[in-house]
Design a protein around this motif. Structure first.
Motif, PDB file in Angstrom:
ATOM      1  N   VAL A   1     -10.865 -56.259 -69.984  1.00 47.30           N
ATOM      2  CA  VAL A   1      -9.526 -56.187 -70.576  1.00 47.30           C
ATOM      3  C   VAL A   1      -9.588 -56.586 -72.043  1.00 47.30           C
ATOM      4  O   VAL A   1     -10.222 -57.589 -72.382  1.00 47.30           O
ATOM      5  CB  VAL A   1      -8.537 -57.125 -69.847  1.00 47.30           C
ATOM      6  N   VAL A   2      -8.896 -55.808 -72.908  1.00 49.41           N
ATOM      7  CA  VAL A   2      -8.665 -56.230 -74.286  1.00 49.41           C
ATOM      8  C   VAL A   2      -7.175 -56.152 -74.559  1.00 49.41           C
ATOM      9  O   VAL A   2      -6.477 -55.270 -74.059  1.00 49.41           O
ATOM     10  CB  VAL A   2      -9.441 -55.374 -75.319  1.00 49.41           C
ATOM     11  N   ALA A   3      -6.673 -57.092 -75.350  1.00 54.02           N
ATOM     12  CA  ALA A   3      -5.253 -57.144 -75.699  1.00 54.02           C
ATOM     13  C   ALA A   3      -5.121 -57.571 -77.154  1.00 54.02           C
ATOM     14  O   ALA A   3      -5.755 -58.532 -77.579  1.00 54.02           O
ATOM     15  CB  ALA A   3      -4.508 -58.115 -74.782  1.00 54.02           C
ATOM     16  N   ASP A   4      -4.292 -56.863 -77.887  1.00 52.84           N
ATOM     17  CA  ASP A   4      -4.083 -57.107 -79.317  1.00 52.84           C
ATOM     18  C   ASP A   4      -2.620 -57.496 -79.509  1.00 52.84           C
ATOM     19  O   ASP A   4      -1.723 -56.662 -79.385  1.00 52.84           O
ATOM     20  CB  ASP A   4      -4.428 -55.835 -80.101  1.00 52.84           C
ATOM     21  N   GLY A   5      -2.366 -58.766 -79.804  1.00 54.56           N
ATOM     22  CA  GLY A   5      -1.004 -59.266 -79.889  1.00 54.56           C
ATOM     23  C   GLY A   5      -0.316 -58.936 -81.195  1.00 54.56           C
ATOM     24  O   GLY A   5      -0.956 -58.675 -82.215  1.00 54.56           O
ATOM     25  N   MET A   6       1.017 -58.956 -81.141  1.00 55.19           N
ATOM     26  CA  MET A   6       1.833 -58.722 -82.336  1.00 55.19           C
ATOM     27  C   MET A   6       3.075 -59.593 -82.230  1.00 55.19           C
ATOM     28  O   MET A   6       3.426 -60.077 -81.151  1.00 55.19           O
ATOM     29  CB  MET A   6       2.230 -57.250 -82.431  1.00 55.19           C
ATOM     30  N   GLY A   7       3.725 -59.803 -83.348  1.00 56.70           N
ATOM     31  CA  GLY A   7       4.924 -60.625 -83.325  1.00 56.70           C
ATOM     32  C   GLY A   7       4.832 -61.796 -84.273  1.00 56.70           C
ATOM     33  O   GLY A   7       5.716 -62.645 -84.304  1.00 56.70           O
ATOM     34  N   GLY A   8       3.738 -61.847 -85.020  1.00 59.47           N
ATOM     35  CA  GLY A   8       3.627 -62.904 -86.008  1.00 59.47           C
ATOM     36  C   GLY A   8       2.948 -64.146 -85.496  1.00 59.47           C
ATOM     37  O   GLY A   8       3.452 -64.822 -84.611  1.00 59.47           O
ATOM     38  N   LEU A   9       1.806 -64.430 -86.050  1.00 61.83           N
ATOM     39  CA  LEU A   9       1.077 -65.671 -85.797  1.00 61.83           C
ATOM     40  C   LEU A   9       1.044 -66.055 -84.328  1.00 61.83           C
ATOM     41  O   LEU A   9       0.517 -65.322 -83.513  1.00 61.83           O
ATOM     42  CB  LEU A   9       1.682 -66.784 -86.661  1.00 61.83           C
ATOM     43  N   ALA A  10       1.643 -67.175 -83.958  1.00 60.36           N
ATOM     44  CA  ALA A  10       1.529 -67.677 -82.591  1.00 60.36           C
ATOM     45  C   ALA A  10       2.165 -66.735 -81.580  1.00 60.36           C
ATOM     46  O   ALA A  10       1.774 -66.714 -80.412  1.00 60.36           O
ATOM     47  CB  ALA A  10       2.179 -69.061 -82.490  1.00 60.36           C
ATOM     48  N   GLY A  11       3.149 -65.927 -81.998  1.00 60.84           N
ATOM     49  CA  GLY A  11       3.799 -65.011 -81.071  1.00 60.84           C
ATOM     50  C   GLY A  11       2.845 -63.976 -80.526  1.00 60.84           C
ATOM     51  O   GLY A  11       2.783 -63.727 -79.317  1.00 60.84           O
ATOM     52  N   GLY A  12       2.065 -63.347 -81.381  1.00 56.24           N
ATOM     53  CA  GLY A  12       1.106 -62.353 -80.934  1.00 56.24           C
ATOM     54  C   GLY A  12      -0.001 -62.950 -80.104  1.00 56.24           C
ATOM     55  O   GLY A  12      -0.430 -62.377 -79.094  1.00 56.24           O
ATOM     56  N   GLU A  13      -0.470 -64.110 -80.512  1.00 57.58           N
ATOM     57  CA  GLU A  13      -1.524 -64.787 -79.759  1.00 57.58           C
ATOM     58  C   GLU A  13      -1.040 -65.170 -78.365  1.00 57.58           C
ATOM     59  O   GLU A  13      -1.768 -65.037 -77.377  1.00 57.58           O
ATOM     60  CB  GLU A  13      -1.976 -66.029 -80.521  1.00 57.58           C
ATOM     61  N   LEU A  14       0.211 -65.611 -78.277  1.00 59.63           N
ATOM     62  CA  LEU A  14       0.794 -65.961 -76.989  1.00 59.63           C
ATOM     63  C   LEU A  14       0.929 -64.733 -76.099  1.00 59.63           C
ATOM     64  O   LEU A  14       0.592 -64.776 -74.912  1.00 59.63           O
ATOM     65  CB  LEU A  14       2.161 -66.612 -77.195  1.00 59.63           C
ATOM     66  N   ALA A  15       1.397 -63.620 -76.664  1.00 61.48           N
ATOM     67  CA  ALA A  15       1.611 -62.410 -75.875  1.00 61.48           C
ATOM     68  C   ALA A  15       0.298 -61.857 -75.329  1.00 61.48           C
ATOM     69  O   ALA A  15       0.203 -61.505 -74.146  1.00 61.48           O
ATOM     70  CB  ALA A  15       2.322 -61.355 -76.717  1.00 61.48           C
ATOM     71  N   SER A  16      -0.727 -61.757 -76.163  1.00 60.36           N
ATOM     72  CA  SER A  16      -2.001 -61.201 -75.698  1.00 60.36           C
ATOM     73  C   SER A  16      -2.678 -62.132 -74.701  1.00 60.36           C
ATOM     74  O   SER A  16      -3.279 -61.681 -73.714  1.00 60.36           O
ATOM     75  CB  SER A  16      -2.928 -60.920 -76.880  1.00 60.36           C
ATOM     76  N   GLY A  17      -2.577 -63.441 -74.928  1.00 63.84           N
ATOM     77  CA  GLY A  17      -3.145 -64.393 -73.979  1.00 63.84           C
ATOM     78  C   GLY A  17      -2.449 -64.336 -72.631  1.00 63.84           C
ATOM     79  O   GLY A  17      -3.084 -64.392 -71.571  1.00 63.84           O
ATOM     80  N   LEU A  18      -1.122 -64.202 -72.662  1.00 61.44           N
ATOM     81  CA  LEU A  18      -0.359 -64.109 -71.424  1.00 61.44           C
ATOM     82  C   LEU A  18      -0.687 -62.819 -70.683  1.00 61.44           C
ATOM     83  O   LEU A  18      -0.742 -62.798 -69.447  1.00 61.44           O
ATOM     84  CB  LEU A  18       1.134 -64.168 -71.742  1.00 61.44           C
TER      85      LEU A  18
END
Length: 296
Positions: A58-75
């Motif tokens: 699995v690969v996931a590339d987050g978006m939403g600004g700083l911690a938001g993208g990191e949180l989304a892809s990690g989740l």
């Protein structure tokens, strides 16, 4: 013929971004029984675990600004791993002719990720956080790919690199509809605008699903757009061919993207389906390279 699945994943912040909003997952799928209480004495009471019967990438590339993208892809990665573990029996239904049920369950897994990210966004200040998601489930000799966003899945076979996935961007859609050339879409910036992804304020996600029968010698690549926007498919192919191991291939791909500017986070997973000579079947495989003794 038995195969060895040699794999490696790597993520890198790049040379411009202040944090890494990408995440990836590599998991071996096994069948396991864990005894919690019994009248038997050890070692029978400990339970059993089968050999590796599949792999999840699995690969996931987050978006939403700083911690938001990191949180989304990690989740997204966390939810996928939880869902697969919870519904593991479904991931072997293809073996008894119920492949369509397996495909539906993979789509349900993506919907579970969508709900998890949406709920988390509503309870945080990152209301527009979202993520791409590209997943490959290898149940030898079959591979199932589920995709939403602009991360990518490639298959290298017989000297050719084939891109399976289509970027879910406004620019790519305009190119597909004949409204823009690829160069025009890139110059317009529409290549950065996603029309389909996990979260990002969307109520629903519409994942693409692909499946095929693998062959010994095949090589899989999953990557975020930090690689594909900086390194051409031709250069990616040459790197995969020249690298002697999956680990070195992953490292060389990340280096190439950084050498080209490294303007985004870069994440890659490389997996090689290597045939195992008959005289090596009884050998102990190296750590992280499980042998799947499967007839093909």
């Amino acid at each position: 013929m038995a195969i060895t699945v040699e794999y490696a994943g790597l993520t890198d912040i790049g040379r411009v971004r202040k944090n890494n909003e990408d995440h990836f997952l590599i998991a071996d799928l096994t069948k396991q029984l864990q005894v919690t209480q019994t009248s038997l004495t050890p070692p029978q009471s400990y339970g059993w675990k089968s050999g590796v019967t599949g792999h999840l990438f699995v690969v996931a590339d987050g978006m939403g600004g700083l911690a938001g993208g990191e949180l989304a892809s990690g989740l997204a990665v966390e939810t996928i791993s939880w869902y697969v573990a919870k519904t593991m029996p479904w991931f072997y239904r293809y073996q008894d002719g119920r492949e369509k049920e397996l495909e539906n369950e993979l789509k349900n897994a993506v919907q579970a990720v969508q709900e998890a990210v949406k709920d988390a966004a509503e309870q945080s200040r990152f209301r527009k956080m979202g993520t791409t998601l590209t997943l490959a489930c290898v149940l030898w000799p079959r591979v199932y790919v589920v995709h939403a966003g602009d991360s990518r899945f490639y298959l290298r076979r017989d000297g050719k690199l084939q891109r399976w996935t289509t970027d879910h961007t406004v620019g790519q859609r305009a190119v597909d509809d004949g409204l823009l050339t690829a160069a025009q879409a890139e110059a317009s910036g529409l290549g950065n605008a996603l029309w389909n992804c996990i979260g990002a304020g969307q109520k629903n996600v519409t994942p693409d699903l692909y499946h095929a029968t693998l062959q010994p010698g095949d090589e899989l690549l999953l990557c975020t757009d930090g690689l594909s926007r900086k390194v051409t498919d031709e250069a990616i192919h040459d790197i995969l061919v020249s690298a002697p191991t999956a680990e070195l291939a992953a490292s060389a791909l990340v280096t190439a993207a950084n050498d080209a500017g490294g303007s985004d986070n870069i994440t890659v997973i490389v997996a090689r389906m290597q045939p195992v000579p008959a005289h090596d079947l009884n050998a102990t495989p190296p750590d992280g390279i499980p042998i799947m003794a499967t007839a093909v």
